[in-house]
Design an enzyme around this catalytic site. Structure first.
Site, PDB file in Angstrom:
ATOM      1  N   SER A  10       0.837  -1.197   0.000  1.00 42.61           N
ATOM      2  CA  SER A  10       0.000   0.000   0.000  1.00 42.61           C
ATOM      3  C   SER A  10       0.872   1.247   0.000  1.00 42.61           C
ATOM      4  O   SER A  10       1.602   1.512   0.960  1.00 42.61           O
ATOM      5  CB  SER A  10      -0.915   0.013   1.225  1.00 42.61           C
ATOM      6  OG  SER A  10      -1.591   1.246   1.303  1.00 42.61           O
ATOM      7  N   HIS A  35      -1.264  -1.166  -4.261  1.00 44.37           N
ATOM      8  CA  HIS A  35      -2.542  -0.847  -3.632  1.00 44.37           C
ATOM      9  C   HIS A  35      -2.565   0.647  -3.354  1.00 44.37           C
ATOM     10  O   HIS A  35      -1.686   1.188  -2.676  1.00 44.37           O
ATOM     11  CB  HIS A  35      -2.704  -1.634  -2.323  1.00 44.37           C
ATOM     12  CG  HIS A  35      -4.059  -1.473  -1.702  1.00 44.37           C
ATOM     13  ND1 HIS A  35      -5.147  -2.218  -2.083  1.00 44.37           N
ATOM     14  CD2 HIS A  35      -4.502  -0.648  -0.716  1.00 44.37           C
ATOM     15  CE1 HIS A  35      -6.198  -1.867  -1.375  1.00 44.37           C
ATOM     16  NE2 HIS A  35      -5.829  -0.904  -0.535  1.00 44.37           N
ATOM     17  N   ASP A  37      -4.807   3.749  -1.833  1.00 44.83           N
ATOM     18  CA  ASP A  37      -5.924   4.125  -0.968  1.00 44.83           C
ATOM     19  C   ASP A  37      -6.359   5.552  -1.263  1.00 44.83           C
ATOM     20  O   ASP A  37      -5.597   6.497  -1.039  1.00 44.83           O
ATOM     21  CB  ASP A  37      -5.524   3.999   0.504  1.00 44.83           C
ATOM     22  CG  ASP A  37      -5.324   2.558   0.925  1.00 44.83           C
ATOM     23  OD1 ASP A  37      -6.274   1.781   0.807  1.00 44.83           O
ATOM     24  OD2 ASP A  37      -4.207   2.211   1.353  1.00 44.83           O
ATOM     25  N   MET A  39      -8.867   8.522  -0.286  1.00 41.57           N
ATOM     26  CA  MET A  39      -9.724   8.964   0.818  1.00 41.57           C
ATOM     27  C   MET A  39     -10.143  10.412   0.606  1.00 41.57           C
ATOM     28  O   MET A  39      -9.338  11.235   0.160  1.00 41.57           O
ATOM     29  CB  MET A  39      -8.983   8.828   2.154  1.00 41.57           C
ATOM     30  CG  MET A  39      -8.411   7.451   2.403  1.00 41.57           C
ATOM     31  SD  MET A  39      -7.529   7.378   3.974  1.00 41.57           S
ATOM     32  CE  MET A  39      -6.709   5.794   3.830  1.00 41.57           C
ATOM     33  N   HIS A  68      -8.448   1.462  -4.189  1.00 37.12           N
ATOM     34  CA  HIS A  68      -9.443   1.268  -3.133  1.00 37.12           C
ATOM     35  C   HIS A  68     -10.067   2.620  -2.794  1.00 37.12           C
ATOM     36  O   HIS A  68      -9.423   3.496  -2.204  1.00 37.12           O
ATOM     37  CB  HIS A  68      -8.743   0.653  -1.911  1.00 37.12           C
ATOM     38  CG  HIS A  68      -9.614   0.487  -0.714  1.00 37.12           C
ATOM     39  ND1 HIS A  68      -9.099   0.262   0.548  1.00 37.12           N
ATOM     40  CD2 HIS A  68     -10.963   0.502  -0.565  1.00 37.12           C
ATOM     41  CE1 HIS A  68     -10.098   0.152   1.408  1.00 37.12           C
ATOM     42  NE2 HIS A  68     -11.235   0.307   0.758  1.00 37.12           N
ATOM     43  N   MET A  70     -12.209   4.931  -0.730  1.00 39.16           N
ATOM     44  CA  MET A  70     -12.854   5.187   0.555  1.00 39.16           C
ATOM     45  C   MET A  70     -13.447   6.586   0.476  1.00 39.16           C
ATOM     46  O   MET A  70     -12.989   7.524   1.131  1.00 39.16           O
ATOM     47  CB  MET A  70     -11.844   5.037   1.689  1.00 39.16           C
ATOM     48  CG  MET A  70     -11.462   3.604   1.954  1.00 39.16           C
ATOM     49  SD  MET A  70     -10.064   3.428   3.092  1.00 39.16           S
ATOM     50  CE  MET A  70      -8.712   3.434   1.916  1.00 39.16           C
ATOM     51  N   MET A 139     -11.779  -5.251   5.341  1.00 38.65           N
ATOM     52  CA  MET A 139     -10.970  -4.316   6.111  1.00 38.65           C
ATOM     53  C   MET A 139     -10.722  -4.908   7.501  1.00 38.65           C
ATOM     54  O   MET A 139     -11.667  -5.178   8.237  1.00 38.65           O
ATOM     55  CB  MET A 139     -11.678  -2.969   6.237  1.00 38.65           C
ATOM     56  CG  MET A 139     -11.738  -2.158   4.949  1.00 38.65           C
ATOM     57  SD  MET A 139     -10.115  -1.774   4.252  1.00 38.65           S
ATOM     58  CE  MET A 139      -9.347  -0.860   5.593  1.00 38.65           C
ATOM     59  N   ASP A 177      -6.958  -5.977   4.111  1.00 37.81           N
ATOM     60  CA  ASP A 177      -6.181  -4.752   4.239  1.00 37.81           C
ATOM     61  C   ASP A 177      -6.241  -4.258   5.676  1.00 37.81           C
ATOM     62  O   ASP A 177      -7.319  -4.002   6.209  1.00 37.81           O
ATOM     63  CB  ASP A 177      -6.763  -3.693   3.286  1.00 37.81           C
ATOM     64  CG  ASP A 177      -6.003  -2.374   3.317  1.00 37.81           C
ATOM     65  OD1 ASP A 177      -4.986  -2.283   4.019  1.00 37.81           O
ATOM     66  OD2 ASP A 177      -6.434  -1.445   2.615  1.00 37.81           O
TER      67      ASP A 177
END
Length: 218
Positions: A10, A35, A37, A39, A68, A70, A139, A177
């Site tokens: 990540s 990966h 993330d 947000m 991913h 979020m 998660m 994750d």
């Protein structure tokens, strides 16, 4: 035990002042995916990066980008994330009012579609969507920040989801994750996980390449 699991470092835990070097390290390592993330400060209490950074990562990465989301109302940006280079786009069950429509929207871009669930969400909520999903992300920490402690009940969630997958004769991947290390990673693989996401454990280690190798050899 699953002998063919994937490892997805990540980049949330990478050194962003040395991002190009970190990407090259992952390229040369035994890792399988990057990966990423994303947000928005609304769905989770943190803000990370967006399309322009993904485009730059995509220029250097020679492995698939596992994106991913979020974020709230992810349907607004699916096409943009696909255009930025996302090979797989994962959205949260908790953020989608029309999850089946959202999964189909992702697939229409040519990207693979994943569905994530937070620690408090039971895997039974996924029963109707897993036949349409390429991957389910469990998660194992509360989303929003790296370096959190692994929530132990996540192992049983993976085991339950793996049983659902077998009973329905499905082939979607199970990704986990949060708080992944050699100990928790081994438990997760034995429970049926196919993809291990590791951030702090990889990038904060003394030898990230060797750490990735150890995760791959579990």
């Amino acid at each position: 035990m699953n002998k063919t699991h994937l490892v997805a470092p990540s980049l949330l835990s990478a050194d962003f002042l040395r991002l190009a070097e970190e990407i090259k390290m992952v390229n040369k390592s035994e890792a399988d995916w990057f990966h990423l993330d994303i947000m928005d400060g609304m769905f989770v209490p943190n803000i990370t990066f967006g399309f322009d950074i993904i485009k730059q990562i995509n220029k250097l990465a020679n492995k698939p980008l596992d994106v991913h989301l979020m974020i709230e109302k992810p349907e607004r940006y699916i096409e943009k994330f696909a255009e930025a280079g996302a090979d797989l786009i994962t959205v949260h069950y908790e953020a989608a009012n029309h999850l089946h429509r959202l999964v189909m929207q992702i697939k229409e871009t040519g990207s693979k579609a994943g569905v994530a669930i937070n620690p408090h969400t039971p895997v039974t909520c996924l029963e109707e969507i897993i036949p349409y999903s390429d991957m389910i992300l469990i998660m194992s920490v509360n989303p929003g920040f790296g370096g959190q402690k692994f929530i132990q009940t996540s192992v049983e969630k993976v085991r339950k989801l793996n049983l659902m997958r077998k009973e329905k004769n499905l082939s979607m991947l199970i990704e986990v994750d949060g708080g992944v290390n050699l100990d928790t990673g081994k438990q997760l693989i034995e429970a049926g996980a196919n993809v291990l996401v590791a951030g702090s454990f990889v990038f904060k280690s003394n030898n990230p390449t060797e750490t990735i190798k150890k995760l791959k050899s579990l």
